[in-house]
Design a protein around this motif. Structure first.
Motif, PDB file in Angstrom:
ATOM      1  N   ALA A  99      28.470  47.275  37.572  1.00  0.00           N
ATOM      2  CA  ALA A  99      27.695  48.485  37.328  1.00  0.00           C
ATOM      3  C   ALA A  99      27.121  49.055  38.621  1.00  0.00           C
ATOM      4  O   ALA A  99      26.955  50.270  38.755  1.00  0.00           O
ATOM      5  CB  ALA A  99      26.567  48.189  36.342  1.00  0.00           C
ATOM      6  N   LEU A 100      26.834  48.196  39.577  1.00  0.00           N
ATOM      7  CA  LEU A 100      26.322  48.643  40.870  1.00  0.00           C
ATOM      8  C   LEU A 100      27.417  49.219  41.757  1.00  0.00           C
ATOM      9  O   LEU A 100      27.122  49.833  42.781  1.00  0.00           O
ATOM     10  CB  LEU A 100      25.645  47.471  41.594  1.00  0.00           C
ATOM     11  CG  LEU A 100      24.260  47.089  41.077  1.00  0.00           C
ATOM     12  CD1 LEU A 100      23.861  45.712  41.577  1.00  0.00           C
ATOM     13  CD2 LEU A 100      23.229  48.123  41.492  1.00  0.00           C
ATOM     14  N   GLY A 101      28.682  49.010  41.371  1.00  0.00           N
ATOM     15  CA  GLY A 101      29.785  49.594  42.126  1.00  0.00           C
ATOM     16  C   GLY A 101      30.694  48.600  42.817  1.00  0.00           C
ATOM     17  O   GLY A 101      31.648  49.004  43.484  1.00  0.00           O
ATOM     18  N   ALA A 102      30.424  47.307  42.664  1.00  0.00           N
ATOM     19  CA  ALA A 102      31.294  46.306  43.281  1.00  0.00           C
ATOM     20  C   ALA A 102      32.633  46.250  42.555  1.00  0.00           C
ATOM     21  O   ALA A 102      32.696  46.424  41.340  1.00  0.00           O
ATOM     22  CB  ALA A 102      30.621  44.931  43.234  1.00  0.00           C
ATOM     23  N   GLN A 103      33.698  46.013  43.312  1.00  0.00           N
ATOM     24  CA  GLN A 103      35.035  45.937  42.732  1.00  0.00           C
ATOM     25  C   GLN A 103      35.270  44.542  42.168  1.00  0.00           C
ATOM     26  O   GLN A 103      35.973  43.705  42.744  1.00  0.00           O
ATOM     27  CB  GLN A 103      36.084  46.288  43.789  1.00  0.00           C
ATOM     28  CG  GLN A 103      35.958  47.696  44.335  1.00  0.00           C
ATOM     29  CD  GLN A 103      36.077  48.743  43.238  1.00  0.00           C
ATOM     30  OE1 GLN A 103      37.049  48.745  42.479  1.00  0.00           O
ATOM     31  NE2 GLN A 103      35.099  49.628  43.147  1.00  0.00           N
ATOM     32  N   VAL A 104      34.655  44.277  41.023  1.00  0.00           N
ATOM     33  CA  VAL A 104      34.823  42.986  40.354  1.00  0.00           C
ATOM     34  C   VAL A 104      35.087  43.229  38.880  1.00  0.00           C
ATOM     35  O   VAL A 104      34.729  44.265  38.323  1.00  0.00           O
ATOM     36  CB  VAL A 104      33.569  42.098  40.513  1.00  0.00           C
ATOM     37  CG1 VAL A 104      33.331  41.742  41.972  1.00  0.00           C
ATOM     38  CG2 VAL A 104      32.333  42.783  39.926  1.00  0.00           C
ATOM     39  N   ASP A 105      35.723  42.245  38.262  1.00  0.00           N
ATOM     40  CA  ASP A 105      36.000  42.296  36.832  1.00  0.00           C
ATOM     41  C   ASP A 105      34.905  41.505  36.116  1.00  0.00           C
ATOM     42  O   ASP A 105      34.792  40.295  36.318  1.00  0.00           O
ATOM     43  CB  ASP A 105      37.376  41.681  36.557  1.00  0.00           C
ATOM     44  CG  ASP A 105      37.702  41.638  35.069  1.00  0.00           C
ATOM     45  OD1 ASP A 105      36.922  42.194  34.271  1.00  0.00           O
ATOM     46  OD2 ASP A 105      38.721  41.033  34.708  1.00  0.00           O
ATOM     47  N   PRO A 106      34.086  42.162  35.281  1.00  0.00           N
ATOM     48  CA  PRO A 106      33.006  41.438  34.600  1.00  0.00           C
ATOM     49  C   PRO A 106      33.494  40.258  33.768  1.00  0.00           C
ATOM     50  O   PRO A 106      32.745  39.320  33.517  1.00  0.00           O
ATOM     51  CB  PRO A 106      32.377  42.514  33.700  1.00  0.00           C
ATOM     52  CG  PRO A 106      32.713  43.805  34.355  1.00  0.00           C
ATOM     53  CD  PRO A 106      34.055  43.608  34.975  1.00  0.00           C
ATOM     54  N   ASP A 107      34.759  40.310  33.332  1.00  0.00           N
ATOM     55  CA  ASP A 107      35.311  39.217  32.522  1.00  0.00           C
ATOM     56  C   ASP A 107      36.053  38.186  33.369  1.00  0.00           C
ATOM     57  O   ASP A 107      36.679  37.265  32.826  1.00  0.00           O
ATOM     58  CB  ASP A 107      36.253  39.777  31.452  1.00  0.00           C
ATOM     59  CG  ASP A 107      35.524  40.719  30.495  1.00  0.00           C
ATOM     60  OD1 ASP A 107      34.370  40.405  30.141  1.00  0.00           O
ATOM     61  OD2 ASP A 107      36.095  41.760  30.120  1.00  0.00           O
TER      62      ASP A 107
END
Length: 586
Positions: A6-14
């Motif tokens: 949500a902050l903009g990092a390129q990560v997959d929450p899952d």
């Protein structure tokens, strides 16, 4: 992971396992590189007007000469000529702004190093907020939700004229403050969501509180007066007056019919001076024009002429609210004690106007604690801390300024939010949240500067889960804390009622708590049992402990009291004890 995304990092929450770890490492490296590339932070603070020599973050290693320009709020410019700043080089001052004391205000710092450019908002602020009267002077007042005020002229809820009457009454008694819940805009038709702590906007007032008969057009608009005086309208008003709860929908529907007639008459027949004042308000309050447009859009008028009338109605109401709130001098006693909530409605004006500032797939709340065992989800989107910085905290500044124009005292709801907010991912529960930190120093600087400019005392609501750095920061910046009787009683002490400290606003309870008599009866325990927050056996133990606590409290205050009796004498004794404390305000 959801918060980082949500902050903009390129990560997959899952993401899981090694994939997640790799994403975190990559996102962290990218963020660090981005921060290292900055010549200057987007916001810097000059406490008491002194700008830190370390404000320019990248110059120590930059190979090119660095030059700065500081443009003051007034338009005056200060600058420096380029200077070499490579590591180990000696010579003149490395392109930093002069370390003279800056005037208080919002200034712009421009930095150049070769082809690189940087710009920062400099908040030059006093370190402490505006303070109360000299120590030893008692500040006291009355808290009353505005809707609860009743009079021989109300329509089923209190209004701004009733608030003025209350101020006069408190003034006669020697009081210095009248406090109330947020007076901000809310949805009172379709949708219908009147909660004062989830407003449509933190920048506009609620027309529900307009004193209709105090508007200049009232005496001139026969149609509006006849509408109000009709048998149907009077029957609705009479019914609303005797009900124990406020019927927001009914009261607002009647008020709106009358207000629309006043607005229509004004637009067609209003005198020249008033017409010019309205036009001037529209020109100088551009956001009010946008707010009125938003309300017209959300109300879904089908025809263009209807939409335009809705827009003008909302603009007219905001103009009248400003007139009525500004009708009494801010410095006259007692002063208004207003309340600025921590959040906004997720589908309100503020999120529509600045969608980039709000994190739509997150909600603000609080983790489980002893008061709310299941935690809290306030269904309000948090501000994005970095995007707020990139905009120089413009939105936060405007929210504070909006309230301080009329508030001699301003309560900052959930003041811990200046340091961190508990973000709850969409679809999760309050126990699934995570704390996200905010640039507290910069937000305190805004509060201190606006407080100093408007001469407004700032009170922080520091109840619940409070990080250890919050209260020292509040004291250092001259903010009052919040001391609440119900949260301060000590069941195991010989003196169950402790004295409130100096740097607080002391009060019997808050809007989150049951009233005093209900607390004495244990209604809060019954309520928690009914909502499944406590088991019946635990509730019985709590009720027995409550009776022992109240009996001990009465004995300590030399009050003869037994369970089931009226609590007036006990209440008077407690108020006297609170008043004899060293609290800055009661």
């Amino acid at each position: 992971m959801a918060a980082l995304a949500a902050l903009g990092a390129q990560v997959d929450p899952d993401g899981r396992g090694l994939v997640r770890d790799a994403q975190l490492n990559e996102a962290t490296s990218a963020r660090r590189a981005e921060l290292r590339s900055r010549l200057v932070e987007p916001v810097v603070v000059a406490w008491d007007g002194l700008l830190s020599r370390e404000v320019i973050t990248a110059t120590a290693l930059h190979p090119d000469p660095v030059a700065t320009r500081l443009i003051l709020e007034t338009g005056e410019e200060q600058g420096s000529s380029p200077a070499r700043t490579a590591r180990g080089e000696k010579g003149p001052d490395p392109g930093r702004p002069r370390r003279s004391r800056l005037p208080f205000g919002y200034h712009r710092l421009h930095v150049e190093a070769g082809a690189a450019r940087g710009e920062s908002l400099v908040i030059s602020a006093p370190r402490r907020c505006w303070s109360l009267a000299p120590s030893g002077t008692r500040e006291w007042g009355i808290f009353a939700p505005l809707y609860s005020l009743r009079s021989d002229r109300d329509w089923g809820a209190g209004d701004l004229a009733d608030l003025e009457d209350l101020r006069s009454w408190v003034a006669e008694a020697g009081g210095t403050a009248v406090a109330t819940l947020p007076l901000l805009a809310s949805y009172l038709a379709e949708p219908f969501e009147p909660a004062p702590y989830r407003p449509v906007s933190r920048l506009f007032w609620n027309e529900f509180y307009l004193a209709v008969d105090r508007i200049a057009e009232w005496e001139q608009c026969r149609v509006a007066r006849e509408l109000w005086g009709s048998s149907g309208a009077q029957a609705q008003i009479a019914r609303s007056r005797v009900e124990p709860l406020v019927d927001y929908r009914r009261v607002m529907a009647l008020k709106r019919m009358v207000l629309e007639e006043l607005c229509r008459w004004f637009l067609e027949h209003g005198d020249t001076a008033r017409q010019e004042a309205f036009a001037r308000y529209a020109r100088t309050h551009v956001e009010a024009e946008r707010y009125a447009t938003f309300r017209a859009l959300t109300e879904g008028a089908r025809r263009q002429e209807d939409a335009e009338m809705v827009r003008r109605y909302h603009l007219y109401c905001q103009w009248q609210l400003e007139e009525q709130l500004g009708g009494s001098a801010k410095d006259s006693a007692p002063g208004l004690f207003l309340d600025m909530p921590v959040g906004v409605h997720p589908r309100g004006f503020d999120t529509w106007r600045w969608p980039e500032l709000f994190v739509g797939d997150m909600s603000v709340g609080a983790p489980p604690d002893s008061f709310f065992s299941q935690g809290q989800d306030w269904d309000s989107p948090p501000l994005h801390p970095e995007r707020s910085r990139l905009q120089g905290h413009y939105y936060f500044r405007e929210c504070v300024r909006h309230h301080m124009r009329y508030a001699r005292y301003l309560r900052i709801d959930h003041v811990m939010g200046l340091h961190r907010l508990f973000w709850i991912p969409q679809g999760g529960g309050a126990a699934d949240g995570v704390y996200v930190r905010y640039p507290a120093d910069e937000l305190y600087a805004v509060l201190c500067l606006e407080s100093w400019r408007s001469r407004t005392v700032v009170v922080g609501e520091d109840l619940g889960t409070v990080p250890p750095e919050v209260r020292p920061a509040m004291r250092g910046h001259g903010m009052l804390g919040t001391w609440v009787l119900q949260g301060s009683l000590r069941a195991r002490s010989a003196q169950p009622l402790g004295k409130a400290p100096r740097a607080v606003s002391a009060t019997l309870g808050t809007h989150d708590m049951y009233p005093f008599a209900a607390y004495v009866r244990g209604d809060d325990i019954t309520g928690r049992q009914e909502t499944g927050q406590v088991e019946p056996s635990a509730a019985r133990r709590e009720m027995a402990a409550r009776r022992r606590l109240v009996a001990k409290l009465a004995a300590a205050l030399s009050i003869a009291w037994t369970p089931g009796e009226k609590t007036a004498d006990l209440l008077r004794a407690i108020l006297a004890r609170m008043f004899s404390s060293s609290a800055a305000m009661v």
